[in-house]
Design a protein around this motif. Structure first.
Motif, PDB file in Angstrom:
ATOM      1  N   PRO A   1      -5.084   3.424  17.791  1.00  0.00           N
ATOM      2  CA  PRO A   1      -3.909   2.728  18.341  1.00  0.00           C
ATOM      3  C   PRO A   1      -3.362   1.692  17.344  1.00  0.00           C
ATOM      4  CG  PRO A   1      -5.709   2.797  19.948  1.00  0.00           C
ATOM      5  CD  PRO A   1      -6.277   3.241  18.632  1.00  0.00           C
ATOM      6  N   ILE A   2      -2.060   1.721  17.135  1.00  0.00           N
ATOM      7  CA  ILE A   2      -1.389   0.770  16.239  1.00  0.00           C
ATOM      8  C   ILE A   2      -0.632  -0.221  17.113  1.00  0.00           C
ATOM      9  CG2 ILE A   2       0.121   0.494  14.250  1.00  0.00           C
ATOM     10  CD1 ILE A   2      -2.271   2.388  13.759  1.00  0.00           C
ATOM     11  N   VAL A   3      -0.927  -1.507  16.939  1.00  0.00           N
ATOM     12  CA  VAL A   3      -0.356  -2.547  17.802  1.00  0.00           C
ATOM     13  C   VAL A   3       0.492  -3.496  16.963  1.00  0.00           C
ATOM     14  CG1 VAL A   3      -0.890  -4.509  19.310  1.00  0.00           C
ATOM     15  CG2 VAL A   3      -2.261  -2.408  19.433  1.00  0.00           C
TER      16      VAL A   3
ATOM     17  N   THR B   1       0.836  -1.207   0.000  1.00  0.00           N
ATOM     18  CA  THR B   1       0.000   0.000   0.000  1.00  0.00           C
ATOM     19  C   THR B   1       0.869   1.254   0.000  1.00  0.00           C
ATOM     20  OG1 THR B   1      -1.749  -1.179   1.190  1.00  0.00           O
ATOM     21  CG2 THR B   1      -1.821   1.229   1.257  1.00  0.00           C
ATOM     22  N   LEU B   2       1.918   1.244   0.812  1.00  0.00           N
ATOM     23  CA  LEU B   2       2.815   2.396   0.856  1.00  0.00           C
ATOM     24  C   LEU B   2       3.525   2.615  -0.473  1.00  0.00           C
ATOM     25  CD1 LEU B   2       4.363   1.866   4.397  1.00  0.00           C
ATOM     26  CD2 LEU B   2       2.989   3.829   3.677  1.00  0.00           C
TER      27      LEU B   2
ATOM     28  N   ASN C   1      -8.162  -1.596  17.960  1.00  0.00           N
ATOM     29  CA  ASN C   1      -6.797  -1.316  17.548  1.00  0.00           C
ATOM     30  C   ASN C   1      -6.566  -1.788  16.119  1.00  0.00           C
ATOM     31  OD1 ASN C   1      -6.352  -0.535  20.240  1.00  0.00           O
ATOM     32  ND2 ASN C   1      -5.678  -2.579  20.810  1.00  0.00           N
ATOM     33  N   PHE C   2      -5.500  -1.302  15.527  1.00  0.00           N
ATOM     34  CA  PHE C   2      -5.016  -1.852  14.262  1.00  0.00           C
ATOM     35  C   PHE C   2      -3.850  -2.772  14.600  1.00  0.00           C
ATOM     36  CE2 PHE C   2      -2.756  -2.406  10.403  1.00  0.00           C
ATOM     37  CZ  PHE C   2      -3.667  -2.230   9.373  1.00  0.00           C
ATOM     38  N   ILE C   3      -4.021  -4.064  14.336  1.00  0.00           N
ATOM     39  CA  ILE C   3      -2.988  -5.061  14.634  1.00  0.00           C
ATOM     40  C   ILE C   3      -2.165  -5.294  13.371  1.00  0.00           C
ATOM     41  CG2 ILE C   3      -2.522  -7.352  15.579  1.00  0.00           C
ATOM     42  CD1 ILE C   3      -4.234  -5.646  17.433  1.00  0.00           C
ATOM     43  N   LEU C   4      -0.879  -5.082  13.481  1.00  0.00           N
ATOM     44  CA  LEU C   4       0.014  -5.313  12.338  1.00  0.00           C
ATOM     45  C   LEU C   4       0.717  -6.652  12.524  1.00  0.00           C
ATOM     46  CD1 LEU C   4       1.235  -4.249   9.694  1.00  0.00           C
ATOM     47  CD2 LEU C   4       3.107  -3.304  11.063  1.00  0.00           C
TER      48      LEU C   4
ATOM     49  N   GLY D   1       4.888   2.761   8.917  1.00  0.00           N
ATOM     50  CA  GLY D   1       4.127   2.747   7.670  1.00  0.00           C
ATOM     51  C   GLY D   1       2.634   2.770   7.912  1.00  0.00           C
ATOM     52  N   VAL D   2       2.164   2.070   8.943  1.00  0.00           N
ATOM     53  CA  VAL D   2       0.730   2.097   9.272  1.00  0.00           C
ATOM     54  C   VAL D   2       0.338   3.497   9.723  1.00  0.00           C
ATOM     55  CG1 VAL D   2      -1.098   1.057  10.646  1.00  0.00           C
ATOM     56  CG2 VAL D   2       0.865  -0.330   9.955  1.00  0.00           C
TER      57      VAL D   2
END
Length: 920
Positions: A528-530, A418-419, A491-494, A505-506
Motif C-alpha cells: 500500500p502506498i500512502v 531515484t526515478l 505501508n509506504f508513506i510518501l 512514481g512510488v
C-alpha cells in the motif's frame, strides 16, 4: 448518545477525593526526595524549598538543582498517573463502569439506550481497524533505565494503597520508594551519545514487553465483557481490530542512519520480540493445562490432531510418556517445540528450513491455538479456555510474527531522484537529458512504464547510491512477505506529497523492484502506498490529487487487492508550522470532508492516518477530544495515529495506564463511528463554515506576518535554544532533512521544541487573537454572537479554543523577554517581541470573552492543578536556562568551564520538557 468528550459521569466528591489522594502522594514523594537530597547534598534543600537562591559561582549546585527539579517533575507525573487510575476505579465502583468516560462500557451502554442494533455493532467490529503507530521522532528525553525506575515507583505507590500491611511492612515499602528515588539521583539522566536506530528499536520494543503484549489482549477481553453486558442476547465475533504499526527502523525521511540493513534487522528484532512472548505464554499453558483425560470427554477430532503431532515431532513418544493422560499438555508441549525451532532460526537472523518441525507463519500458530480452544470448549471447560488460551490466541492474531507493521517512509524529493536515476539507467542516457519532473512528458513516461508489461531488467549497478538504496528497499519488501510475515511491512508513506505523479512514481519503483503481481490478466501492487499531505497548500490540493489517482485502473485494482480502502495521511506538524494553529486545524478538517466526497464519487473508501505529536501545536490534544472533533463520518471504524516520543512513555509505560489509553482510543473511534453523523456539533452549517473560513484566513494572515517578518529566522535562532537542542542526544534523526539552514527545511519538532523552551509557544496560539478581534470588529455584536454560537455548537472550533486557552497558560512573557535580549539586533528584537507581546494579550482577552471565563483554563480544574504544581519550578529553571545559553554562546568552545555549563544547559532543556510534558 452523550459524548465522551463533553459530558462526564464523575461526581464532584470523587474529583475532590481524587485530588486529595494525588496531593497526599505528591507530598509523600516530595518528602522522600528531600530525604535523598538531605543525604546526598544538604545545601541544596534550601534552594529546592525556595528558601535561598543558587549562588552564581556554584556550578555544581546549579547542576544538582536542575537534576532535582527534573526528578521532581518525573515524580509528579507518576503520582498523577496513579491518582488518575484510582479516580477511574472509584467512579466504576461507586457509579458503575458505564460512567467511566472513554471506556467500552460508556460507549456501548449509550449505544444500547439509543437502540443501535447488535447487527450494526458487529458490522462496525468487522470493519474496524485501529492502529497506533510508534515513532522514534526525537522527542523522548528519558532513557529506558529511567523509565524502568519510574515503573517500579508507580507499582510501589499502588502497593502502598493497600491497608493490609503491618507498620513494619509499610515502612519497608516506603524505604523501597526512597531507594528508587535515590537511584534516579544517581542515574545519568542525559545521553552521552546520540542513540542509534537499533537503540531506538529496543526502546520501542520495551513498551511492548512491559505492557502492550499483555494489555492488548486484555483490551479485547474488556470489549467482549462490555458487549455482553449491554447486548446480552447477541453472540459477537471480535476480530483482531486493534493492532500496532511502527516507524522505528523504517522511517528514512531525512534520517541517513536508517539503512536497508537497519530495516532488515528491525524486522528480525520485531519478530523475535513476539516469538519470545509466545514462548513465555506457552510455558504457562504447559504448566497450567494439567487436565486429566479421565475427568473430561475429549473430542475425537482433537485426539486425531494430537496423534499426528506426536508422530511428527522427534520425541513424541517421550512427550506422551512424560505427561500420560494430560492430552492438552501434550499438545501444548508440541506447540512449544515447534515455536522453539522458529526461535532458533530467528536467533541466526534466519528462518526455519523446509520440512522442519516449526511454525513458518503466525497463521499456523493461531490455527493450533484455535484447535486447543475448540477442544477445551467441547470438553466443557469454557472458563479455563477464556482464562488461559483465548488471551494468547488474541495476542497471536494482533502481533502475529511481526509485533508491529513496520511502515516505510521517504520524501518525494528522494523518490524523484531515484526515478531520474532509473530513467537514465533504462534509457542509457545522462540524468540531465531527462524531461523535467514538472512536465507532462515526465508524467507520461511514468504512466507508460506502469501500463507496459514489466520486461526490463533494471541495471541496479548503474544507479546512484541513493537511488540504489531506495530500489533495494523495495526489493527487501518483496523478500520479507514470505519470510517474516505477509504484513511485516505496513505501508509506504510518501511525505511531501504534492502531485499524483509523486505517488505514481512510488508505484513505478515498486513495479521495477518486483512488488507487482498479475492475476487474471490484471496487475496490482502488493505494498500500500500512502500519500502524506503536510503543508497548508498540500492539504488544499489533496482532494484533486486523490481524485486523479482513484480514477486510474492500476491504483483501483491495487487498493481492492490490498483490502479495499485507500489510506491518506494528514500532517499536523508542518501544516501548523506553515499556517498556524487555527488554520492548520481548519484545513485538516476541510481536507477530510472533501476527501470523503472524493471517496464517495470514486466508490473507493478513504481512511485517515493522523500524524500527531505530543504538543498541542502538533495535534497533541487529548485523544478523545481530538477524535470527537473529526468531521462526521470520517472515522467509520478505521483510524491510524502516530504515537511519538514522550507520548509513548506517558501512555504505555505502566500496564493499567496503557490499557486505559488503548481503550480510550478504541472507544472514541467506536463512538464517533456510531453517532457522528447525527451529532449537532458536527453537522455542517453554512454560517459556521463561512465564519471558520474567515477566522482561518484572518489567523493565517496574522501568523504569516510574524513568520515572514524580516529577521524572524535570526530572532528564532538567537532567542531560543534551537541550536543547543542538537546537542541533546534524544534521537538519531538530524534536525533538518537535507542539512540546509532555511526555516522551511527545519523539522517541525525542533520548531516547536525551541518555542516551548523560550516560553513563547508561538505554534500553539499565535494569530488566533487577531482573528477573533478582527472578526468581532468586522461583524459587531452579530459576529460576537456567532463566535459564542461556534463555541457552543462547533466541535472543531471548541477544540481550538480549549487547546489555545491551555497553551496560553504556559506562555511566560518575562522569560520570553529575557530570551529576546539574546538577539543582538535591537530593532529586530523589539519589533518581533512586541508583536508577540501584543498578540498574546489580544489572544487572552478575546479567548476569555468567547469562553465566558474570568481566568485562563478556569474550565479545566484538573489541568490548572497539574500546571500549578509545575509552573513555579519550570519558571525558575527557565530563568536559569537563559543565563546558561548566554554564557555558553559567549564562551570559547574549548573552555572547560563552558563544557561544565553545557551539561547544566542540557539538563535545563530536559527539565522543562519533562515539566511541560513534551519536547516537540
Amino acid at each position: 448518545m452523550a459524548s465522551i468528550i463533553y459530558s462526564s459521569g464523575e461526581h464532584p466528591s470523587i474529583a475532590d477525593r481524587s485530588a486529595a489522594y494525588a496531593n497526599q502522594n505528591i507530598a509523600f514523594l516530595f518528602d522522600l526526595l528531600m530525604d535523598v537530597i538531605r543525604y546526598r547534598l544538604p545545601e541544596l534543600e534550601a534552594v529546592i524549598r525556595n528558601e535561598s537562591a543558587i549562588p552564581a559561582n556554584n556550578p555544581k549546585l546549579l547542576l544538582r538543582f536542575l537534576q532535582a527539579r527534573g526528578i521532581w517533575f518525573q515524580l509528579l507525573q507518576i503520582a498523577e498517573e496513579d491518582g488518575g487510575m484510582l479516580r477511574r476505579r472509584t467512579i466504576e465502583v461507586e457509579q458503575g463502569a458505564d460512567q467511566v468516560m472513554g471506556t467500552f462500557d460508556w460507549v456501548f451502554s449509550e449505544a444500547a439506550q439509543a437502540n443501535i442494533s447488535a447487527h450494526d455493532i458487529q458490522t462496525l467490529l468487522n470493519n474496524a481497524k485501529i492502529i497506533p503507530v510508534m515513532t522514534a521522532h526525537p522527542t523522548e528525553a528519558k532513557r529506558v533505565s529511567v523509565l524502568e525506575i519510574h515503573r517500579r515507583i508507580y507499582l510501589l505507590l499502588v502497593e502502598l494503597q493497600s491497608s493490609r500491611w503491618t507498620p513494619r511492612e509499610h515502612d519497608a515499602l516506603v524505604d523501597k520508594v526512597r531507594n528508587e528515588i535515590d537511584l534516579l539521583w544517581l542515574t545519568g539522566e542525559l545521553r552521552l551519545e546520540k542513540p542509534t536506530v537499533a537503540q531506538e528499536v529496543a526502546w520501542g520494543l520495551h513498551f511492548f514487553n512491559e505492557a502492550l503484549f499483555e494489555q492488548s489482549a486484555e483490551l479485547l477481553n474488556k470489549l467482549d465483557f462490555a458487549l455482553n453486558q449491554y447486548y446480552p442476547e447477541a453472540d459477537f465475533t471480535i476480530p483482531p481490530l486493534f493492532q500496532f504499526g511502527s516507524w522505528i527502523g523504517g522511517d528514512r525521511d531525512g534520517n541517513p542512519f536508517v539503512t536497508n540493513e537497519v530495516t532488515r534487522n528491525t524486522l528480525f528484532h520485531n519478530r523475535r520480540a513476539c516469538l519470545y512472548r509466545y514462548k513465555q505464554k506457552l510455558q504457562g499453558l504447559i504448566h497450567n493445562l494439567i487436565i486429566a483425560r479421565h475427568n473430561i470427554k475429549i473430542p475425537a477430532s482433537f485426539l486425531a490432531v494430537l496423534d499426528q503431532e506426536l508422530k511428527c515431532i522427534e520425541n513424541g513418544q517421550a512427550i506422551a510418556a512424560r505427561n500420560p493422560g494430560e492430552l492438552f499438555r501434550q499438545f501444548t508441549v508440541c506447540m512449544s517445540h515447534k515455536l522453539a525451532k522458529t526461535i532458533e532460526a530467528s536467533e541466526r537472523n534466519s528462518f526455519p528450513e523446509c520440512n522442519q518441525y516449526a511454525y513458518y507463519s503466525a497463521d499456523e500458530l493461531i490455527n493450533d491455538l484455535r484447535i486447543l480452544e475448540t477442544a477445551l470448549l467441547e470438553s466443557k471447560s469454557a472458563g479455563i479456555t477464556k482464562m488461559l488460551v483465548t488471551p494468547l490466541r488474541r495476542e497471536a492474531e494482533i502481533f502475529r510474527f511481526r509485533t508491529a507493521n513496520l511502515d516505510l517512509r521517504q520524501n518525494s524529493t528522494v523518490i524523484t531522484k531515484t526515478l531520474i536515476s532509473l530513467w537514465a539507467a533504462i534509457n542509457q542516457k545522462e540524468e540531465t537529458d531527462r524531461p523535467a519532473e514538472t512536465t507532462l512528458e515526465w508524467e507520461s513516461w511514468i504512466k507508460e512504464q506502469l501500463d507496459n508489461p514489466l520486461q526490463i531488467d533494471i541495471p541496479a549497478g548503474n544507479l546512484s547510491a541513493e537511488a540504489r538504496e531506495t530500489f533495494e528497499l523495495m526489493q527487501l519488501v518483496v523478500g520479507s512477505r514470505e519470510k517474516f510475515d505477509e504484513r511485516a511491512f505496513g505501508n509506504f508513506i510518501l511525505s511531501m506529497t504534492r502531485t499524483s505523479t509523486d505517488i505514481l512514481g512510488v508505484y513505478l519503483i515498486a513495479k521495477f523492484a518486483g512488488l507487482f503481481i498479475k492475476e487474471d490478466g490484471i496487475e496490482y501492487c502488493l505494498l500500500p502506498i500512502v500519500p502524506l499531505f503536510e503543508t497548508i497548500e498540500d492539504l488544499r490540493v489533496a482532494p484533486a490529487v486523490m481524485r486523479g489517482l482513484l480514477t486510474i485502473p492500476l491504483i483501483r485494482h491495487s487498493i481492492v487487492k490490498q483490502g479495499g480502502t485507500q489510506e491518506v495521511m494528514l500532517g499536523y506538524s508542518d501544516s501548523n508550522k506553515d499556517g498556524g494553529y487555527l488554520t492548520s486545524n481548519w484545513e485538516l478538517s476541510k481536507a477530510q470532508t472533501r476527501l470523503m466526497a472524493v471517496a464517495e464519487d470514486c466508490k473507493i473508501p478513504i481512511s485517515f492516518f493522523h500524524g500527531r505529536g505530543g504538543s498541542v501545536s502538533r495535534g497533541g490534544a487529548p485523544a478523545g477530544r481530538a477524535i470527537a472533533a473529526q468531521p462526521a463520518g470520517s472515522v467509520h471504524g478505521q483510524l491510524r495515529v502516530t504515537e511519538q516520543g514522550e507520548v509513548i512513555s506517558s501512555k504505555f509505560a505502566n500496564r493499567g495506564t496503557a490499557l486505559y489509553n488503548l481503550q480510550l482510543l478504541a472507544a472514541s473511534v467506536f463512538e464517533h463511528s456510531l453517532k457522528s453523523t447525527t451529532e449537532a456539533e458536527l453537522r455542517p452549517r453554512k454560517e459556521h463554515y463561512e465564519a471558520l473560513e474567515e477566522l482561518s484566513q484572518l489567523s493565517y494572515e496574522a501568523y504569516r506576518l510574524l513568520i515572514e517578518q524580516p529577521g524572524l529566522v535570526d530572532y528564532y535562532a538567537s532567542a531560543s535554544p534551537v541550536e543547543e537542542l542538537a546537542l541533546l542526544n534524544i534521537g538519531s534523526r538530524p534536525a533538518r532533512r537535507f542539512g540546509a539552514s532555511s526555516l522551511s527545511d527545519l523539522r517541525a519538532i525542533p520548531w516547536v521544541f525551541a518555542w516551548t523552551q523560550n516560553r513563547h509557544l508561538i505554534p500553539g496560539w499565535y494569530g488566533f487573537g487577531s482573528a477573533l478581534e478582527k472578526f468581532s470588529q468586522a461583524h459587531g455584536q452579530a459576529g460576537r454572537d456567532l463566535l459564542q454560537q461556534l463555541f457552543e455548537q462547533s466541535r472543531v472550533f471548541r477544540l481550538v479554543i480549549d487547546e489555545v486557552e491551555k497553551t496560553l497558560c504556559q506562555v511566560d512573557l518575562l522569560i520570553g523577554k529575557d530570551y529576546s535580549e539574546l538577539v543582538t539586533d535591537s530593532s529586530v528584537r523589539e519589533q518581533i517581541f512586541s508583536r508577540v507581546q501584543d498578540e498574546y494579550h489580544r489572544t487572552v482577552q478575546h479567548v476569555l470573552a468567547v469562553s465566558g471565563s474570568n481566568l485562563l483554563a478556569e474550565r479545566f480544574p484538573r489541568f490548572r492543578r497539574k500546571l500549578g504544581r509545575r509552573l513555579p519550578s519550570i519558571n525558575q529553571v527557565g530563568r536559569e536556562q537563559v543565563k546558561l545559553v548566554k554564557f555558553f554562546r559567549e564562551t570559547n568552545k574549548e573552555n572547560q568551564e563552558q563544557q561544565k555549563k553545557l551539561v547544566s544547559l542540557l539538563l535545563s532543556i530536559n527539565c522543562i520538557a519533562t515539566g511541560l510534558g513534551w519536547t516537540g
